[in-house]
Design a protein around this motif. Structure first.
Motif, PDB file in Angstrom:
ATOM      1  N   GLU A 134       0.800  -1.227   0.000  1.00 40.87           N
ATOM      2  CA  GLU A 134       0.000   0.000   0.000  1.00 40.87           C
ATOM      3  C   GLU A 134       0.834   1.279   0.000  1.00 40.87           C
ATOM      4  O   GLU A 134       0.639   2.158  -0.857  1.00 40.87           O
ATOM      5  CB  GLU A 134      -0.975  -0.024   1.177  1.00 40.87           C
ATOM      6  N   PRO A 135       1.770   1.486   0.940  1.00 41.56           N
ATOM      7  CA  PRO A 135       2.511   2.744   0.918  1.00 41.56           C
ATOM      8  C   PRO A 135       3.400   2.884  -0.314  1.00 41.56           C
ATOM      9  O   PRO A 135       3.659   4.011  -0.777  1.00 41.56           O
ATOM     10  CB  PRO A 135       3.350   2.689   2.205  1.00 41.56           C
ATOM     11  N   PHE A 136       3.863   1.764  -0.863  1.00 43.42           N
ATOM     12  CA  PHE A 136       4.707   1.831  -2.050  1.00 43.42           C
ATOM     13  C   PHE A 136       3.896   2.203  -3.291  1.00 43.42           C
ATOM     14  O   PHE A 136       4.386   2.901  -4.170  1.00 43.42           O
ATOM     15  CB  PHE A 136       5.415   0.487  -2.268  1.00 43.42           C
ATOM     16  N   GLN A 137       2.648   1.725  -3.345  1.00 44.53           N
ATOM     17  CA  GLN A 137       1.842   1.987  -4.526  1.00 44.53           C
ATOM     18  C   GLN A 137       1.222   3.378  -4.523  1.00 44.53           C
ATOM     19  O   GLN A 137       0.452   3.716  -5.419  1.00 44.53           O
ATOM     20  CB  GLN A 137       0.752   0.915  -4.674  1.00 44.53           C
ATOM     21  N   ARG A 138       1.562   4.180  -3.538  1.00 44.92           N
ATOM     22  CA  ARG A 138       1.198   5.584  -3.612  1.00 44.92           C
ATOM     23  C   ARG A 138       2.456   6.457  -3.549  1.00 44.92           C
ATOM     24  O   ARG A 138       2.360   7.656  -3.314  1.00 44.92           O
ATOM     25  CB  ARG A 138       0.231   5.955  -2.484  1.00 44.92           C
ATOM     26  N   SER A 139       3.618   5.825  -3.707  1.00 43.06           N
ATOM     27  CA  SER A 139       4.881   6.539  -3.563  1.00 43.06           C
ATOM     28  C   SER A 139       5.774   6.428  -4.784  1.00 43.06           C
ATOM     29  O   SER A 139       6.955   6.756  -4.718  1.00 43.06           O
ATOM     30  CB  SER A 139       5.639   6.005  -2.332  1.00 43.06           C
ATOM     31  N   GLY A 140       5.248   5.945  -5.898  1.00 43.66           N
ATOM     32  CA  GLY A 140       6.035   5.905  -7.121  1.00 43.66           C
ATOM     33  C   GLY A 140       7.030   4.771  -7.193  1.00 43.66           C
ATOM     34  O   GLY A 140       7.992   4.842  -7.950  1.00 43.66           O
ATOM     35  N   ALA A 141       6.826   3.696  -6.427  1.00 49.23           N
ATOM     36  CA  ALA A 141       7.767   2.576  -6.438  1.00 49.23           C
ATOM     37  C   ALA A 141       7.673   1.807  -7.756  1.00 49.23           C
ATOM     38  O   ALA A 141       6.601   1.657  -8.338  1.00 49.23           O
ATOM     39  CB  ALA A 141       7.494   1.642  -5.266  1.00 49.23           C
ATOM     40  N   THR A 142       8.814   1.309  -8.214  1.00 49.59           N
ATOM     41  CA  THR A 142       8.877   0.472  -9.416  1.00 49.59           C
ATOM     42  C   THR A 142       9.769  -0.719  -9.116  1.00 49.59           C
ATOM     43  O   THR A 142      10.424  -0.781  -8.080  1.00 49.59           O
ATOM     44  CB  THR A 142       9.447   1.252 -10.610  1.00 49.59           C
ATOM     45  N   ASP A 165      13.261   6.893   3.019  1.00 49.85           N
ATOM     46  CA  ASP A 165      13.069   6.616   4.442  1.00 49.85           C
ATOM     47  C   ASP A 165      11.880   5.691   4.660  1.00 49.85           C
ATOM     48  O   ASP A 165      11.933   4.769   5.483  1.00 49.85           O
ATOM     49  CB  ASP A 165      12.884   7.924   5.219  1.00 49.85           C
ATOM     50  N   MET A 166      10.819   5.932   3.922  1.00 46.76           N
ATOM     51  CA  MET A 166       9.649   5.063   4.039  1.00 46.76           C
ATOM     52  C   MET A 166      10.025   3.620   3.677  1.00 46.76           C
ATOM     53  O   MET A 166       9.670   2.667   4.391  1.00 46.76           O
ATOM     54  CB  MET A 166       8.537   5.561   3.113  1.00 46.76           C
ATOM     55  N   ALA A 167      10.749   3.436   2.569  1.00 43.86           N
ATOM     56  CA  ALA A 167      11.099   2.093   2.125  1.00 43.86           C
ATOM     57  C   ALA A 167      12.012   1.380   3.119  1.00 43.86           C
ATOM     58  O   ALA A 167      11.823   0.195   3.424  1.00 43.86           O
ATOM     59  CB  ALA A 167      11.762   2.164   0.749  1.00 43.86           C
ATOM     60  N   LEU A 852      -8.028   7.514  -4.851  1.00 36.94           N
ATOM     61  CA  LEU A 852      -7.561   8.458  -5.855  1.00 36.94           C
ATOM     62  C   LEU A 852      -6.250   9.104  -5.420  1.00 36.94           C
ATOM     63  O   LEU A 852      -5.317   9.251  -6.223  1.00 36.94           O
ATOM     64  CB  LEU A 852      -8.618   9.537  -6.118  1.00 36.94           C
ATOM     65  N   LYS A 853      -6.153   9.472  -4.150  1.00 36.21           N
ATOM     66  CA  LYS A 853      -4.938  10.106  -3.651  1.00 36.21           C
ATOM     67  C   LYS A 853      -3.746   9.157  -3.762  1.00 36.21           C
ATOM     68  O   LYS A 853      -2.648   9.556  -4.169  1.00 36.21           O
ATOM     69  CB  LYS A 853      -5.129  10.524  -2.197  1.00 36.21           C
ATOM     70  N   ASP A 854      -3.964   7.895  -3.419  1.00 38.80           N
ATOM     71  CA  ASP A 854      -2.891   6.903  -3.545  1.00 38.80           C
ATOM     72  C   ASP A 854      -2.446   6.782  -4.999  1.00 38.80           C
ATOM     73  O   ASP A 854      -1.248   6.696  -5.300  1.00 38.80           O
ATOM     74  CB  ASP A 854      -3.349   5.539  -3.039  1.00 38.80           C
ATOM     75  N   TYR A 855      -3.424   6.743  -5.906  1.00 37.54           N
ATOM     76  CA  TYR A 855      -3.091   6.634  -7.321  1.00 37.54           C
ATOM     77  C   TYR A 855      -2.302   7.852  -7.792  1.00 37.54           C
ATOM     78  O   TYR A 855      -1.287   7.720  -8.496  1.00 37.54           O
ATOM     79  CB  TYR A 855      -4.369   6.489  -8.156  1.00 37.54           C
ATOM     80  N   GLN A 856      -2.741   9.033  -7.419  1.00 38.67           N
ATOM     81  CA  GLN A 856      -2.057  10.254  -7.839  1.00 38.67           C
ATOM     82  C   GLN A 856      -0.628  10.302  -7.317  1.00 38.67           C
ATOM     83  O   GLN A 856       0.309  10.592  -8.061  1.00 38.67           O
ATOM     84  CB  GLN A 856      -2.841  11.485  -7.356  1.00 38.67           C
ATOM     85  N   ASP A 857      -0.463  10.001  -6.038  1.00 36.27           N
ATOM     86  CA  ASP A 857       0.885  10.023  -5.462  1.00 36.27           C
ATOM     87  C   ASP A 857       1.791   9.029  -6.178  1.00 36.27           C
ATOM     88  O   ASP A 857       2.943   9.334  -6.505  1.00 36.27           O
ATOM     89  CB  ASP A 857       0.837   9.692  -3.969  1.00 36.27           C
ATOM     90  N   ASP A 858       1.271   7.843  -6.407  1.00 32.19           N
ATOM     91  CA  ASP A 858       2.073   6.800  -7.028  1.00 32.19           C
ATOM     92  C   ASP A 858       2.466   7.186  -8.452  1.00 32.19           C
ATOM     93  O   ASP A 858       3.631   7.053  -8.852  1.00 32.19           O
ATOM     94  CB  ASP A 858       1.282   5.493  -7.028  1.00 32.19           C
TER      95      ASP A 858
END
Length: 948
Positions: A134-142, A165-167, A852-858
């Protein structure tokens, strides 16, 4: 002792996926394959070599590329090994953690633990009990996944700098704060997911082959005698206490390697490593298994049957493990034997005798033992005994007569070129972090793989023949799988109370797009990038499956035949020339476009472009090659029809668009048997002359070259390629209407362990207005791992290993396809759940603000890694040019996504989604699923025969 390195051809990814490796596959990424790199230890034997051997060694020598991969290695007080490499070309950082535990550390009766635990590790930790992604999919992780094989388990992700830091918090939390999060509920949930993964694998043709190989080639007490995924019985018997003890034993800092690579200094990376991981204690680590005696050869033969379209022969020899002195020679031997057009077995069995459709060979090196595995797909109608005799004769002659030094040299050059191009990535499979971790794990030296390049280059023809004579003995394991019947179709101060915030600042420095036109009218766009000495190109031209007309599959066959020789080079000579240059020229076909892909080392750019010119202007299209390609193509169609997914992809398009529509051909691009049979050489020539012309093409270039350099080179090499006087044909894609009500089509596959559900809907053509709202809408319902449908069928119900939906790219109306493999007894209920999710999305449960917010951030943060490699940048520019968009469209994407509202997303949902109009295709055992599907009463049900 000298270091040696060998580079695994990418074409073997799928083979090694079957070899007991298993991954979480949450992003549909394959497991850590041996397609990347390994290196062996070997003594320097030059002093003792004869003058003849020295000459042989020199003849096969290729000067390796100069590669620098500096690193810092340090062991923390708790035993954690930390490796850091600084790479500033993109604002991203890759994290890769390898735990020294795999299925080899299990025991009989408790198999599958390592892989099961890999799944459990994605179900939250003590301080973050939610879904790990969850936190990765709103943080641009690949490049994010976890994988398990016989020897080790790893977890990796690439994140924007602001999410580092989150990762690290998340990775350290599941290393040091996980045991208390393991519950009986989570254990039962992931046990169900793994079972469906096992069913999905075994449901595929030849799906049980490598389980049988493991059982029959290793003694029953050997750690490689069972596959990584384990047995269902053992998984059922695994207790909560067993699983918790497994974590305590193996998941601790002293048993792990942490690699940090990217836009960060060594000092900062080490500070963060100590901060997040330094406080985690290590206890007694179980003794690592090493030095296992090489298993004796199994002189044994097994013949079995499966629901497969053609017989397959497996030959297996037990050979030395990774890090043995013979590793490189063994690996190079397999490249000489198979996997290339010029390889011995391919030439003999596929090209000359035409008794096989494919041949593969690979060295599977592991810590305790290695294996040489050769696989031959017998052409339908041919005698297995005849093919096996030819195979044995060729192997015997290969060991007796020696190795061609020039061919060996070409292989090395080709592999070196692949390495240079692959090192642009910092994370994921084969990226820098993977190479450093693999080197440390297998060879106790993060620099071993790169530092050993020169010794790899020195492997001689005699070295390869030596291992062939020593190991390719008549005593080995042979397995034949025949068709069964016919088909119906650190720091204590880290705050663990909350996840660190992600810095959402994204700064991209994209190269300028320089446009110019060659003297022949060909439009060119160049983006300079000088980080590695390589150049990549894509020549796109209108003329994909949509112009096939009455011959579905023609565009794809043309693309395939372009690699069968051009100019003065026949098929084998063309392949050899590419290897000699370290170049790669390929062709592909889509719905609307065909494309030529090109890559070359900067030092070999001009001769590589001259080879490209021959492909464009003088393809040979030889009759013998066409006959062989067509024959193998028809066999491949039978393979597709044997795969539930392939069968569904063949049947759905004509049901959505109509059989005669340009998009009505199979989505696999392979066409129909009747059409492939009818293709003649004149059809290829006409297609090439009609569509591949400068006024119908766009050339995109990314790499280590300036405009002045490339413009002159292109004019010098492609200048004589001219457009014909005939006008360019127009392409029309007629619109179709959706059905008013749902339709269900069933295909029978008796005995199937799973059903394959596919539902399609025709969407309007892509347009820039509202594109971001459409993508956000599609992502939340079925477009990613945490989408509603996947969470329902996989995580909540445990009925499926994964459910998704994709929108196919096209110039006209787009196919939108939902797909879900599910256990047989849940087929109708799963269809009902899919409909429920779509209907609630359109009604009482629209997209939430948090979704939506998670999608936008990611999406915004993913831009940090989107242009990391030249291939990624090239792909984005090609898409932008195809759509006729300006360069700033890409640069302004984050702003458009950030501005989306819930109202816009739901407007897109209501405009595009219509679950009551789905066209369903379900492949499965109809004796078990048909009545329940009919009872759903969602639309008329029709059973299709195999030839409909």
């Amino acid at each position: 002792m000298d270091m040696r390195i060998a580079w695994r051809p990418a074409g073997l990814i799928f083979l090694l996926m079957l070899l007991g490796t298993a991954g979480c596959d949450r992003h549909q990424a394959p497991e850590d394959r041996k397609d990347n790199v390994h290196r062996a230890l070997t003594p320097d034997r030059e002093a003792a070599a004869s003058s003849k051997a020295a000459a042989s060694r020199n003849a096969a020598y290729v000067k390796p590329p100069k590669i620098e991969l500096p690193f810092h290695r340090e062991t923390l007080k708790n035993g954690l090994t930390v490796i850091v490499h600084e790479d500033r070309k993109a604002p991203v950082v890759a994290i890769n953690i390898w735990y020294k535990v795999g299925s080899k550390d299990e025991t009989r009766g408790k198999t599958g633990f390592a892989h099961l635990f890999e799944h459990l590790m994605f179900n939250g930790s003590e301080n973050f009990p939610g879904e790990y992604f969850e936190p990765f999919q709103r943080s641009g992780a690949t490049d994010m996944n976890g994988t398990t094989n016989n020897d080790r388990t790893n977890y990796f992700e690439t994140v924007p700098v602001g999410a580092l830091d989150m990762a690290l918090w998340m990775e350290s939390d599941r290393m040091g704060h996980f045991k208390g999060a393991i519950s009986q509920e989570k254990l039962d949930e992931q046990r169900g997911v793994v079972k469906n993964e096992k069913r999905q694998s075994e449901n595929a043709p030849y799906g049980q082959a490598f389980d049988l190989i493991a059982t029959h080639t290793f003694p029953s007490d050997h750690p490689y005698s069972w596959t990584t995924i384990g047995s269902m019985e053992d998984l059922d018997q695994a207790s909560l206490e067993d699983v918790k003890q497994w974590f305590s034993d193996y998941y601790q800092p002293a048993n792990a390697i942490l690699v940090i690579v990217g836009d960060i200094s060594v000092e900062e990376a080490m500070k963060k490593a100590r901060e997040y991981f330094g406080h985690i204690p290590s206890t007694s680590v179980p003794t690592e298994l090493k030095g296992w005696e090489l298993p004796s050869q199994v002189n044994k033969r097994l013949v079995t049957t499966d629901q497969v379209p053609q017989a397959r022969i497996y030959k297996v020899w037990n050979v030395p493990a990774t890090a043995s002195r013979e590793e490189n020679a063994l690996d190079l031997m397999t490249s000489l034997l198979a996997n290339r057009k010029n390889s011995l077995l391919y030439r003999r069995l596929v090209r000359d005798e035409q008794v096989a459709t494919s041949v593969s060979a690979f060295y599977y090196g592991r810590q305790l033992a290695g294996q040489i595995i050769i696989m031959v797909d017998v052409k339908p109608g041919q005698s297995v005994e005849k093919v096996e005799k030819l195979l044995d004769d060729e192997l015997r002659e290969f060991a007796r007569s020696g190795v061609n030094a020039e061919e060996l040299r070409r292989i090395k050059q080709s592999e070196f070129a692949s390495l240079v191009k692959g090192l642009e990535k910092i994370g994921g499979f084969g990226g820098k972090s993977d190479i450093l971790a693999r080197s440390e794990f297998y060879y106790d030296d993060p620099g071993a793989m790169v530092n050993g390049l020169d010794d790899y280059a020195k492997v001689s023809a005699d070295d390869v023949q030596d291992v062939a004579q020593k190991w390719l003995k008549p005593e080995h394991f042979t397995m034949v799988i025949r068709p069964k019947g016919e088909y119906a179709v650190t720091g204590e101060s880290v705050d663990r109370s909350q996840l660190p915030a992600v810095d959402k600042t994204v700064e991209l420095d994209l190269p300028e797009q320089q446009s110019f036109t060659l003297d022949n009218g060909l439009k060119v766009v160049l983006a300079e990038r000088h980080d590695t000495p390589a150049v990549f190109m894509s020549l796109q031209y209108r003329g994909g499956a949509s112009v096939d007309g009455d011959t579905p599959g023609l565009a794809s066959v043309v693309a395939r035949m372009l690699s069968e020789g051009a100019g003065d080079y026949d098929s084998l000579a063309f392949s050899a020339r590419q290897e000699e240059l370290g170049a790669s020229i390929g062709a592909g076909s889509g719905l609307d476009y065909n494309a030529l892909s090109f890559s070359a080392l900067k030092t070999q750019l001009e001769p590589s472009l001259e080879l490209l010119r021959e492909v464009i202007s003088s393809p040979r299209f030889e009759e013998d090659d066409l006959a062989r390609v067509k024959s193998n193509w028809l066999d491949a169609i039978r393979q597709e029809e044997a795969q539930p997914q392939g069968l569904a992809m063949r049947k759905l398009p004509p049901l959505l668009f109509g059989k005669d529509h340009p998009y009505g051909a199979p989505l696999t691009g392979s066409g129909t048997p009747e059409a492939i049979e009818s293709i003649a050489r004149d059809d290829l020539v006409k297609f090439q002359a009609t569509w591949l012309r400068p006024d119908n093409a766009q050339l995109t270039v990314v790499g280590d070259v300036t405009r002045d350099e490339i413009e002159k080179l292109l004019n010098d090499t492609l200048g004589d390629w001219r457009a014909p006087s005939d006008p360019l044909p127009t392409v029309e894609i007629p619109a179709v209407e959706r059905p008013q009500n749902a339709r269900i089509y069933l295909l029978d596959r008796p005995g199937a362990q799973q059903s394959y559900i596919m539902a399609g809907l025709v969407m309007p053509p892509w347009k820039p207005e509202g594109a971001e709202a459409y993508d956000a809408m599609a992502s939340a319902i079925a477009g990613k791992f945490t989408s509603r449908i996947n969470m329902n069928l996989r995580e909540d119900k445990h009925w499926s290993y994964g459910a998704r939906a994709v929108s196919m790219g096209s110039e006209g109306q787009r196919p939108y396809i939902v797909f879900a493999p599910v256990q047989t007894d849940k087929t109708a209920p799963a269809m009902g759940e899919i409909l429920k999710e779509f209907n609630e999305y359109l009604g009482k449960r629209p997209i939430k603000e948090s979704e939506l917010k998670d999608y936008q951030d990611d999406e915004v943060l993913k831009q940090s890694a989107r242009f990391q490699t030249k291939v990624q940048l090239l792909s984005s520019i090609v898409w932008q040019l195809q759509k006729g968009l300006p360069p700033e469209y890409i640069a302004e994407y984050p702003q458009r996504v950030s501005a989306l509202t819930q109202e816009e997303v739901m407007q897109a949902a209501k405009e595009f989604l219509a679950p009551q109009q789905f066209t369903w295709v379900v492949v499965g055992d109809l004796s078990k699923i048909q009545k329940d599907i009919e009872a759903l009463d969602i639309g008329p049900v029709e059973v299709l025969s195999a030839d409909q």
